[in-house]
Design a protein around this motif. Structure first.
Motif, PDB file in Angstrom:
ATOM      1  N   SER A  99       0.823  -1.205   0.000  1.00 24.97           N
ATOM      2  CA  SER A  99       0.000   0.000   0.000  1.00 24.97           C
ATOM      3  C   SER A  99       0.861   1.261   0.000  1.00 24.97           C
ATOM      4  O   SER A  99       0.601   2.209  -0.749  1.00 24.97           O
ATOM      5  CB  SER A  99      -0.922  -0.023   1.219  1.00 24.97           C
ATOM      6  OG  SER A  99      -1.723   1.146   1.270  1.00 24.97           O
ATOM      7  N   LYS A 100       1.906   1.276   0.822  1.00 26.51           N
ATOM      8  CA  LYS A 100       2.774   2.454   0.902  1.00 26.51           C
ATOM      9  C   LYS A 100       3.569   2.670  -0.383  1.00 26.51           C
ATOM     10  O   LYS A 100       3.879   3.815  -0.744  1.00 26.51           O
ATOM     11  CB  LYS A 100       3.715   2.306   2.097  1.00 26.51           C
ATOM     12  CG  LYS A 100       3.007   2.400   3.436  1.00 26.51           C
ATOM     13  CD  LYS A 100       3.935   2.069   4.599  1.00 26.51           C
ATOM     14  CE  LYS A 100       3.178   2.117   5.927  1.00 26.51           C
ATOM     15  NZ  LYS A 100       4.024   1.705   7.069  1.00 26.51           N
ATOM     16  N   ILE A 132      -7.607 -11.178   3.053  1.00 29.31           N
ATOM     17  CA  ILE A 132      -7.933 -10.623   1.741  1.00 29.31           C
ATOM     18  C   ILE A 132      -8.798  -9.377   1.879  1.00 29.31           C
ATOM     19  O   ILE A 132      -8.627  -8.393   1.149  1.00 29.31           O
ATOM     20  CB  ILE A 132      -8.615 -11.693   0.867  1.00 29.31           C
ATOM     21  CG1 ILE A 132      -7.578 -12.763   0.469  1.00 29.31           C
ATOM     22  CG2 ILE A 132      -9.247 -11.072  -0.374  1.00 29.31           C
ATOM     23  CD1 ILE A 132      -8.166 -13.983  -0.169  1.00 29.31           C
ATOM     24  N   GLN A 133      -9.702  -9.379   2.841  1.00 25.55           N
ATOM     25  CA  GLN A 133     -10.513  -8.189   3.075  1.00 25.55           C
ATOM     26  C   GLN A 133      -9.651  -7.032   3.573  1.00 25.55           C
ATOM     27  O   GLN A 133      -9.866  -5.871   3.195  1.00 25.55           O
ATOM     28  CB  GLN A 133     -11.631  -8.505   4.070  1.00 25.55           C
ATOM     29  CG  GLN A 133     -12.746  -9.351   3.491  1.00 25.55           C
ATOM     30  CD  GLN A 133     -13.344  -8.739   2.224  1.00 25.55           C
ATOM     31  OE1 GLN A 133     -13.764  -7.572   2.199  1.00 25.55           O
ATOM     32  NE2 GLN A 133     -13.389  -9.531   1.150  1.00 25.55           N
ATOM     33  N   TYR A 134      -8.658  -7.345   4.410  1.00 21.81           N
ATOM     34  CA  TYR A 134      -7.749  -6.305   4.876  1.00 21.81           C
ATOM     35  C   TYR A 134      -6.957  -5.726   3.688  1.00 21.81           C
ATOM     36  O   TYR A 134      -6.798  -4.505   3.570  1.00 21.81           O
ATOM     37  CB  TYR A 134      -6.791  -6.863   5.930  1.00 21.81           C
ATOM     38  CG  TYR A 134      -5.790  -5.851   6.420  1.00 21.81           C
ATOM     39  CD1 TYR A 134      -6.189  -4.775   7.197  1.00 21.81           C
ATOM     40  CD2 TYR A 134      -4.443  -5.946   6.066  1.00 21.81           C
ATOM     41  CE1 TYR A 134      -5.283  -3.816   7.633  1.00 21.81           C
ATOM     42  CE2 TYR A 134      -3.521  -4.995   6.492  1.00 21.81           C
ATOM     43  CZ  TYR A 134      -3.948  -3.930   7.277  1.00 21.81           C
ATOM     44  OH  TYR A 134      -3.040  -2.983   7.699  1.00 21.81           O
ATOM     45  N   ALA A 135      -6.471  -6.630   2.824  1.00 22.68           N
ATOM     46  CA  ALA A 135      -5.737  -6.170   1.634  1.00 22.68           C
ATOM     47  C   ALA A 135      -6.632  -5.298   0.754  1.00 22.68           C
ATOM     48  O   ALA A 135      -6.200  -4.256   0.235  1.00 22.68           O
ATOM     49  CB  ALA A 135      -5.218  -7.365   0.852  1.00 22.68           C
ATOM     50  N   LYS A 136      -7.877  -5.703   0.600  1.00 21.96           N
ATOM     51  CA  LYS A 136      -8.810  -4.936  -0.221  1.00 21.96           C
ATOM     52  C   LYS A 136      -9.008  -3.532   0.349  1.00 21.96           C
ATOM     53  O   LYS A 136      -9.103  -2.547  -0.401  1.00 21.96           O
ATOM     54  CB  LYS A 136     -10.147  -5.668  -0.306  1.00 21.96           C
ATOM     55  CG  LYS A 136     -11.143  -5.021  -1.245  1.00 21.96           C
ATOM     56  CD  LYS A 136     -12.423  -5.848  -1.346  1.00 21.96           C
ATOM     57  CE  LYS A 136     -13.423  -5.195  -2.295  1.00 21.96           C
ATOM     58  NZ  LYS A 136     -14.688  -5.991  -2.386  1.00 21.96           N
ATOM     59  N   ILE A 165     -13.699 -15.411  -2.627  1.00 20.23           N
ATOM     60  CA  ILE A 165     -13.080 -14.632  -1.549  1.00 20.23           C
ATOM     61  C   ILE A 165     -12.273 -13.451  -2.083  1.00 20.23           C
ATOM     62  O   ILE A 165     -11.700 -12.689  -1.300  1.00 20.23           O
ATOM     63  CB  ILE A 165     -12.200 -15.519  -0.647  1.00 20.23           C
ATOM     64  CG1 ILE A 165     -10.996 -16.076  -1.416  1.00 20.23           C
ATOM     65  CG2 ILE A 165     -13.021 -16.622  -0.005  1.00 20.23           C
ATOM     66  CD1 ILE A 165      -9.978 -16.768  -0.516  1.00 20.23           C
ATOM     67  N   GLY A 166     -12.181 -13.309  -3.423  1.00 22.29           N
ATOM     68  CA  GLY A 166     -11.570 -12.121  -3.989  1.00 22.29           C
ATOM     69  C   GLY A 166     -10.111 -12.225  -4.356  1.00 22.29           C
ATOM     70  O   GLY A 166      -9.443 -11.194  -4.559  1.00 22.29           O
ATOM     71  N   VAL A 167      -9.572 -13.444  -4.480  1.00 22.33           N
ATOM     72  CA  VAL A 167      -8.182 -13.621  -4.919  1.00 22.33           C
ATOM     73  C   VAL A 167      -8.062 -13.183  -6.380  1.00 22.33           C
ATOM     74  O   VAL A 167      -8.949 -13.453  -7.204  1.00 22.33           O
ATOM     75  CB  VAL A 167      -7.744 -15.089  -4.738  1.00 22.33           C
ATOM     76  CG1 VAL A 167      -6.401 -15.345  -5.417  1.00 22.33           C
ATOM     77  CG2 VAL A 167      -7.661 -15.432  -3.256  1.00 22.33           C
ATOM     78  N   LYS A 168      -6.928 -12.530  -6.729  1.00 23.64           N
ATOM     79  CA  LYS A 168      -6.741 -11.997  -8.076  1.00 23.64           C
ATOM     80  C   LYS A 168      -5.969 -12.922  -9.005  1.00 23.64           C
ATOM     81  O   LYS A 168      -6.073 -12.806 -10.229  1.00 23.64           O
ATOM     82  CB  LYS A 168      -6.021 -10.650  -8.011  1.00 23.64           C
ATOM     83  CG  LYS A 168      -6.753  -9.597  -7.188  1.00 23.64           C
ATOM     84  CD  LYS A 168      -8.125  -9.302  -7.754  1.00 23.64           C
ATOM     85  CE  LYS A 168      -8.829  -8.224  -6.944  1.00 23.64           C
ATOM     86  NZ  LYS A 168     -10.215  -7.978  -7.451  1.00 23.64           N
ATOM     87  N   GLY A 169      -5.167 -13.812  -8.429  1.00 27.07           N
ATOM     88  CA  GLY A 169      -4.378 -14.692  -9.289  1.00 27.07           C
ATOM     89  C   GLY A 169      -3.578 -15.683  -8.474  1.00 27.07           C
ATOM     90  O   GLY A 169      -3.529 -15.612  -7.236  1.00 27.07           O
ATOM     91  N   LEU A 170      -2.921 -16.605  -9.173  1.00 30.36           N
ATOM     92  CA  LEU A 170      -2.169 -17.675  -8.541  1.00 30.36           C
ATOM     93  C   LEU A 170      -0.754 -17.742  -9.094  1.00 30.36           C
ATOM     94  O   LEU A 170      -0.512 -17.452 -10.272  1.00 30.36           O
ATOM     95  CB  LEU A 170      -2.835 -19.036  -8.792  1.00 30.36           C
ATOM     96  CG  LEU A 170      -4.315 -19.177  -8.456  1.00 30.36           C
ATOM     97  CD1 LEU A 170      -4.769 -20.601  -8.755  1.00 30.36           C
ATOM     98  CD2 LEU A 170      -4.589 -18.807  -7.015  1.00 30.36           C
TER      99      LEU A 170
END
Length: 646
Positions: free
Chosen positions: A326-327, A352-356, A399-404
């Motif tokens: 984020s920074k 994942i919610q925290y990351a979002k 759950i909102g994962v963007k990739g693997l």
């Protein structure tokens, strides 16, 4: 007294011509590259010249199937010429907008069983691409291609820049081969490796120029191949996978439906390294295999594992790296192996919610399978079967994962190519992008698979952590990749360290042998649409602001790539453009200061920012003026680098 008639003499010469005949030829649109096809003593051959100089001498063509042999007793049937021209866009490769024009030639041969083999050539400026097509054989609509005799016969003055294939079922948890060997450079022709050499391979034809060999268009319908030496010193040949791969399971050949086509073999030729670095031929001759289910985005990622290792796979440490992303303004965090055990699926939802909430997307690591090797890290056995894979991917989407990032593949057999494609195709259904690790070379996949986001397939950053020998050779390998591995496909390296010591504590051991400017330069030199950079939380306070600012702004998507200067294994200077901003990066792998006058037309008459090292290896930033001719004198310290940007 024997009398020889004029008719007998004429028949003798006609017979000779039919046994030793050039049957077709084709040139590039600019006329500099020329390819000739021959039919001699029942064999098909070709040669390639560039600007009148022979670059590949007569070399064999053909293949062998379980139904019929297309390597001998061949008769030329006919040929057809045409042209191909297209424009396409792809943000994941070295050049976002591409115009491709080539002259085409299809040559047909029949074999002793009267079956047909066609060879399709596309010749563009500086590039040759060709592939085989086998027609149905009577009532046979399927066949197994057992071997290929495609060869490349080099002039005697040629030297090689090659990376050996790894011995199957060796290395960590028997996960080899994974295209993670070093290189043998400027080596004599015919130098043998026990298991051959990986694609791509670079060859220096003395004063006449350079040749890069590779292949593209490999999907689930074929195996991947590599290079091998032959009994003839100057002749290299296409070789299929070693039977020991995949723990000895599966065929080393390719099962195909008829009519069926092989992948493309590609040859890039130039009198300098510029066409080698700038070629787009791996992408020019392939097409997308499916439509993207959504618009995929790419970018930068933080990654704790590279220095904090397995112990960092916990909720608290991953929260720190989400904050770091984020920074820095990074789009992603990669949460690596063992998250399933150390964090768990329920807490992963919260993470994942925290990351979002921090506007950071999450990428998760997966083991590719458990059958081909012994890699113990989890999640295991979620990617290797369709039913489990789709269940898991549905949960990931929910759950909102963007990739693997999928790791530990078994080799180059067709069944493994099928696994790569199945993972990509299923992931697209659930809106997931895919990065491959412990994997084979990507072969046109940036175009073929819209959600493909890069592969390792190189001696990458993790070995800098584990091996002092690799740390000592870091500059040497980095001066090779822009000319070989990374020029044919995206390369997820996972580097750019700002720590002086490659440890969590940034002290005591694993001292880095390259400068900070070198590390920043590799962020430009190494191209991948999603790059896991090795910036650590401590760098927010112990790295200079100009370095952090550079790592915040550096893009991972490029609109243009230009070769400036270099020699493989010695030094490399590459320019890349993102929108209207140019970055020029250089590194020096030699033991002496490299003093150069470089030509930078994109900066002519402009004042630009320069990050460079002093004689003590300390990095700093200043402004410099490029003269009206676009010329600039630069000095690169040993194991050092520089970056210029407007």
């Amino acid at each position: 007294m024997i009398k020889i008639s004029y008719l007998s003499i004429l028949l003798f010469f006609l017979t000779g011509i039919s046994c030793f005949a050039q049957v077709a030829e084709i040139s590039s649109p600019d006329g500099k590259l020329k390819l000739n096809i021959f039919s001699e003593n029942g064999k098909a051959l070709y040669n390639v010249s560039f600007q009148g100089k022979m670059m590949l001498e007569k070399s064999p063509l053909g293949l062998v199937t379980n139904e019929s042999d297309f390597s001998k007793n061949l008769k030329f049937s006919d040929n057809k010429k045409d042209k191909v021209s297209k424009t396409y866009s792809n943000e994941k490769i070295k050049k976002s907008q591409v115009s491709y024009t080539a002259n085409t030639l299809t040559v047909n041969f029949t074999n002793a069983d009267n079956f047909n083999m066609g060879i399709e050539f596309q010749v563009s400026n500086n590039n040759v691409a060709f592939r085989y097509e086998i027609q149905p054989m009577k009532d046979r609509l399927s066949a197994v291609v057992q071997s290929e005799i495609t060869g490349y016969r080099f002039p005697s003055q040629t030297t090689t820049f090659l990376s050996p294939m790894m011995k199957p079922m060796t290395g960590f948890a028997r996960t080899a081969p994974s295209y993670e060997s070093g290189y043998k450079v400027d080596t004599e022709l015919g130098t043998k490796a026990d298991y051959g050499y990986v694609f791509p391979g670079l060859f220096h034809v003395g004063n006449d120029g350079w040749i890069l060999l590779s292949e593209t268009g490999v999907n689930s319908l074929y195996c991947a191949s590599h290079l091998d030496t032959t009994s003839e010193k100057s002749l290299y040949q296409v070789a299929y996978p070693n039977m020991a791969e995949n723990n000895g399971f599966g065929s080393s050949g390719a099962a195909i439906s008829l009519p069926g086509k092989t992948p493309w073999r590609t040859i890039t030729i130039g009198d300098s390294l510029k066409p080698i670095v700038e070629t787009t031929i791996p992408f020019d001759v392939v097409e997308p295999m499916y439509e993207p289910s959504q618009k995929y985005s790419f970018g930068k990622s933080t990654w704790s594992w590279i220095l904090w290792q397995d112990n960092s796979m916990n909720y608290e440490d991953q929260s720190l790296f989400i904050d770091l992303a984020s920074k820095l303004g990074y789009e992603y965090i990669l949460i690596d192996a063992l998250w399933d055990k150390n964090i768990g699926k329920e807490r992963m939802k919260d993470l994942i919610q925290y990351a979002k909430s921090k506007n950071v997307g999450v990428l998760l690591w997966y083991n590719s399978n458990g059958a081909a090797n012994d890699a113990p890290m989890g999640p295991r056995n979620k990617m290797s079967s369709s039913i489990e894979r789709k269940k898991e991917m549905k949960w990931l989407k929910d759950i909102g994962v963007k990739g693997l990032k999928v790791d530990f593949f078994g080799g180059d057999k067709q069944e493994t190519m099928r696994l790569y494609e199945d993972i990509l195709s299923d992931a697209n259904d659930f809106g997931l992008k895919i990065i491959f690790h412990g994997a084979t070379l990507p072969r046109g996949w940036e175009v073929m698979y819209p959600n493909y986001a890069g592969s390792e397939a190189v001696l990458a950053s993790e070995m800098l952590y584990f091996s002092e020998d690799v740390r000592k050779q870091e500059a040497f390998f980095a001066a090779l990749h822009p000319f070989i591995r990374n020029t044919v496909g995206s390369m997820e390296f996972g580097g750019t360290f700002l720590n002086k010591y490659l440890t969590k504590s940034n002290k005591d051991k694993n001292k880095r042998h390259t400068t900070d400017s070198f590390q920043l330069a590799t962020a430009v030199l190494f191209q991948n649409p999603v790059q896991m950079f090795a910036v650590m939380p401590n760098n927010l306070t112990d790295a200079p602001n100009f370095q952090l600012n550079f790592m915040k702004e550096i893009p991972t998507l490029w609109d243009e790539t230009v070769f400036i200067d270099g020699y493989p294994g010695k030094y490399s200077i590459i320019a890349r453009r993102h929108q209207n901003q140019w970055y020029v990066a250089g590194i020096n792998a030699e033991k002496n200061i490299k003093k150069l006058k470089i030509n930078l037309p994109m900066f002519a008459g402009k004042t630009v920012k320069l990050i460079n090292d002093d004689a003590q290896g300390n990095s700093s930033e200043k402004e410099v003026k490029v003269n009206a001719k676009g010329e600039l004198n630069v000095e690169i310290q040993p194991s050092g680098g520089f970056v210029l940007r407007n």
